[in-house]
Design a protein around this motif. Structure first.
Motif, PDB file in Angstrom:
ATOM      1  N   SER A  94       0.853  -1.183   0.000  1.00 49.07           N
ATOM      2  CA  SER A  94       0.000   0.000   0.000  1.00 49.07           C
ATOM      3  C   SER A  94       0.889   1.232   0.000  1.00 49.07           C
ATOM      4  N   ASP A 131      -3.017   0.804  -3.615  1.00 48.17           N
ATOM      5  CA  ASP A 131      -3.165  -0.525  -3.020  1.00 48.17           C
ATOM      6  C   ASP A 131      -2.944  -1.611  -4.065  1.00 48.17           C
ATOM      7  N   LEU A 185      -7.553   6.532  -1.927  1.00 46.82           N
ATOM      8  CA  LEU A 185      -7.036   5.800  -0.777  1.00 46.82           C
ATOM      9  C   LEU A 185      -5.846   6.538  -0.166  1.00 46.82           C
ATOM     10  N   SER A 210      -8.765   2.098   2.716  1.00 46.92           N
ATOM     11  CA  SER A 210      -8.350   0.999   1.837  1.00 46.92           C
ATOM     12  C   SER A 210      -9.548   0.503   1.046  1.00 46.92           C
ATOM     13  N   ASN A 211      -9.265  -0.234  -0.036  1.00 46.37           N
ATOM     14  CA  ASN A 211     -10.316  -0.857  -0.832  1.00 46.37           C
ATOM     15  C   ASN A 211      -9.696  -2.045  -1.560  1.00 46.37           C
ATOM     16  N   GLN A 259     -14.778   0.644  -0.320  1.00 49.69           N
ATOM     17  CA  GLN A 259     -13.763   1.375   0.439  1.00 49.69           C
ATOM     18  C   GLN A 259     -14.142   1.395   1.917  1.00 49.69           C
ATOM     19  N   ARG A 261     -13.357   8.664   0.989  1.00 54.15           N
ATOM     20  CA  ARG A 261     -12.944   9.069   2.343  1.00 54.15           C
ATOM     21  C   ARG A 261     -14.062   9.730   3.141  1.00 54.15           C
TER      22      ARG A 261
END
Length: 671
Positions: free
Chosen positions: A75, A241, A263, A296-297, A310, A360
């Motif tokens: 990441s 990611d 992300l 994160s996703n 996400q 987000r």
């Protein structure tokens, strides 16, 4: 002697008392400990000189100086790295304990993963030595140390003051300043770092803004050595990611692309610690304020085809602790050196949460908790000198852990406690002045996330779910030999085995428990270092591991296990001013499925360093991923869903590529 000269150029010298009348001088340099100076065939000390001469993409790669350890990333650069050692995919640190200046680094019941180990707060130039031990063979090793441990020791006597400026491709910039001044009976050491980086990714700008600071006082007090240290760290970043292989093959993105461009995260760590070391007594205390906000996703549109998958993981806590140790001798027919101690730790987690998000922005809460987790430990270690050639060590340790969880779902709130008594023993025998043999046995453990010990209902399905034990026992041993030639050659090998009672764990990415079985790992490790002359040396390290679940079925592979890790290096002091090094790292095919059918591709990368050094100036040129390898830092196998795909998604390899070849230049003024 050529070897001692090289050690002095690479390492640091420290003095430590063994008794009231004897003081020994230990020269710390290369990775392997000296004959008779280590309780394990796979332990040693790494000096600042070796850290300084290693080309590194990320600061956490300092741990790759430990033979057989690999460090990767899946990441953004602000997130903790992935660590691999002795057949473990440690994730972010579950079975490898790390400490700095008396403070633990691993996070219990963390929002992203148990044992979360983020080393981004460390300024590499401030580290004097790294002491490491594989396995948990010493009584002072406790939580998270089943596979091993590393202790970062901050510099009390920096060799110089410095100002360093670095630039590199993809807008890499870094500035470091370090200085010291006399203060009373001691000195004050200060250091600061700022780092920026856009990264090589095509769809996002990492936009890293990492800031570090250290202020440290070292001196004499109450007939002992005292240090007081304050550290600060703050980092913001955007993240690329892991991505599904099919998205690259279908031309949706390139290997350096991203499917979710929102992300990233923000992390901070502020701490103050104090350490005092007398002739017999040592004491330490610390206070840490920590935060992580991570987006994160991994599955894209598998769970929510409209908003996407996400999620946000949030962790805010205050950690405090203290330790007290006492060393004393017992004069019998066999001299015995005893070490007893107690340690206390409290994690006051004000909020640890998992939320569904989009770009987000929070959409809903999966679960939200507060945790108060406390541990109390006591240990006794005895070193028995049976003869000039034979030494035995016996350790006893007791650990008690208790936790209180307050969840947004009252069914998942509650109290949990557990305790373990551990035995550790080893024997060292010096066959000749050059050959030594070792046998070690130890019981160890890692703690599980407290939320997994009190959970009753899955936070998403509200179905009954399995709880985890708060403490998980490990048991293992090793037999090894080491050859040490003061002139040219150093070789060590170890056969080891390690069993875990359970690999059942709490998954921070899902907010629930994930079932697994007991496991067994065993392997062979080899390390060799050869100094052709005062200017030229080579080293080679290899680790071979077999990892299996003890479930009695064909599907017994440990997902994420790494069968082979190898590295090799060449160091050439061209002349008194020029130094060069070349490093090769290889990680074998990682196991991605329990049946062993799915495996990653191997990872191989070469890094190079060319350095010019004189009294007041140093210039370093780093060429990272020299041959522009397109291998993967990490691979996973799981189901995800892209727009237009079936509701159940597609099982696929998901990977994060290593960063392309990049060039960096650093100029340092030493004064």
């Amino acid at each position: 002697m050529r070897f001692n000269t090289l050690l002095l150029s690479l390492g640091a010298i420290t003095a430590h008392p063994l008794s009231a009348n004897v003081e020994t001088i230990t020269v710390y340099g290369h990775r392997s400990g000296l004959i008779g100076e280590s309780i394990s065939a796979s332990s040693g000390v790494i000096g600042q000189g070796e850290i300084d001469s290693r080309a590194m993409l990320r600061s956490a790669e300092m741990l790759e100086l430990i033979p057989g350890m690999a460090v990767t990333q899946h990441s953004g650069s602000g997130k903790a790295n992935q660590y691999f050692i002795r057949g473990f995919n440690l994730d972010h640190g579950t079975d490898f304990a790390t400490y700095i200046d008396g403070m633990p680094i691993n996070m219990r019941s963390h929002g992203h993963g148990q044992g979360y180990t983020d080393l981004n707060f460390i300024i590499p130039e401030t580290i004097a030595t790294i002491t490491y031990q594989k396995g948990s063979y010493h009584a002072e090793q406790g939580d998270f140390s089943s596979a091993g441990s590393a202790y970062f020791h901050l510099a009390d006597n920096p060799t110089h003051q410095q100002l360093t400026l670095s630039i590199g491709e993809d807008n890499y910039t870094r500035a470091v300043a370090m200085a010291s001044v006399a203060a009373g009976q001691g000195k004050v050491i200060g250091a600061a770092q700022w780092q920026g980086y856009d990264g090589p990714w095509q769809d996002i700008n990492e936009d890293i803004s990492k800031k570090n600071a250290l202020l440290r006082y070292v001196g004499r007090a109450w007939d002992g050595d005292m240090s007081i240290t304050a550290m600060a760290y703050d980092n913001r970043w955007n993240a690329a990611d892991q991505i599904p292989r099919r998205a690259v093959r279908q031309g949706i993105i390139t290997e350096l692309g991203s499917l979710d461009k929102t992300l990233g995260g923000h992390s901070s760590r502020y701490s103050v610690s104090a350490n005092w070391q007398g002739q017999r007594v040592s004491a330490s205390a610390y206070l840490i304020d920590y935060k992580l906000d991570l987006f994160s996703n991994f599955t894209y549109f598998l769970n929510d085809p409209i908003n996407g998958d996400q999620f946000q993981q949030y962790d805010e806590r205050v950690i405090s602790g203290a330790a007290l140790g006492y060393t004393f001798s017992q004069q019998t027919s066999w001299p015995i050196e005893h070490r007893v101690g107690i340690t206390l730790r409290n994690d006051n987690v004000g909020e640890v949460g998992l939320y569904n998000t989009r770009a987000r922005q929070r959409l809903s809460t999966v679960r939200e908790d507060s945790i108060d987790e406390r541990s109390y430990s006591a240990y006794w270690h005895s070193q028995i000198t049976i003869s000039s050639k034979l030494e035995a060590n016996l350790g006893l340790r007791y650990d008690y852990l208790e936790a209180n969880v307050q969840s947004d779902n009252p069914s998942n709130s509650g109290d949990a406690s557990d305790d373990l008594f551990s035995v550790k023993a080893n024997i060292n025998y010096l066959f000749t002045p050059q050959w030594a043999g070792y046998f070690n046995f130890a019981q160890g453990f890692h703690s599980n996330d407290a939320r997994g010990a009190t959970i009753n209902l899955d936070p998403i399905t509200l179905e009954a779910t399995e709880q985890v034990d708060l403490l998980v026992r490990s048991e293992g041993g090793e037999i090894g030999v080491r050859y040490f030639d003061e002139q040219q050659f150093n070789f060590s090998t170890a056969l080891w085995w390690l069993e875990l009672d359970s690999e059942l764990l709490f998954v921070g990415d899902a907010g629930n428990t994930e079932a697994s079985d007991a496991s067994r790992r065993y392997g062979l490790e080899l390390s060799a270092y050869y100094w052709l002359n005062e200017r030229f040396s080579v080293d080679m390290e290899a680790s071979f591991t077999r990892s299996r679940l003890r479930n009695g079925t064909k599907d017994d592979r440990v997902e994420g296990a790494v069968p082979v890790v190898a590295s090799a290096g060449v160091n050439w002091h061209i002349n008194e001013l020029w130094l060069s090094s070349l490093r090769f790292r290889h990680i074998g095919k990682r196991i991605l499925s329990a049946d062993g059918e799915r495996r990653s591709q191997p990872l191989s990368v070469v890094n190079g360093l060319l350095s010019y050094r004189q009294t007041h100036w140093k210039v370093d040129v780093e060429l990272l991923n020299m041959f522009n390898s397109q291998d993967h830092d990490i691979d996973y196998y799981y189901s995800s869903r892209l727009p237009g795909e079936a509701d159940e998604g597609i099982a696929d390899i998901h990977f994060h590529p290593i960063e392309p070849r990049t060039l960096r230049l650093s100029v340092s003024w030493l004064f």
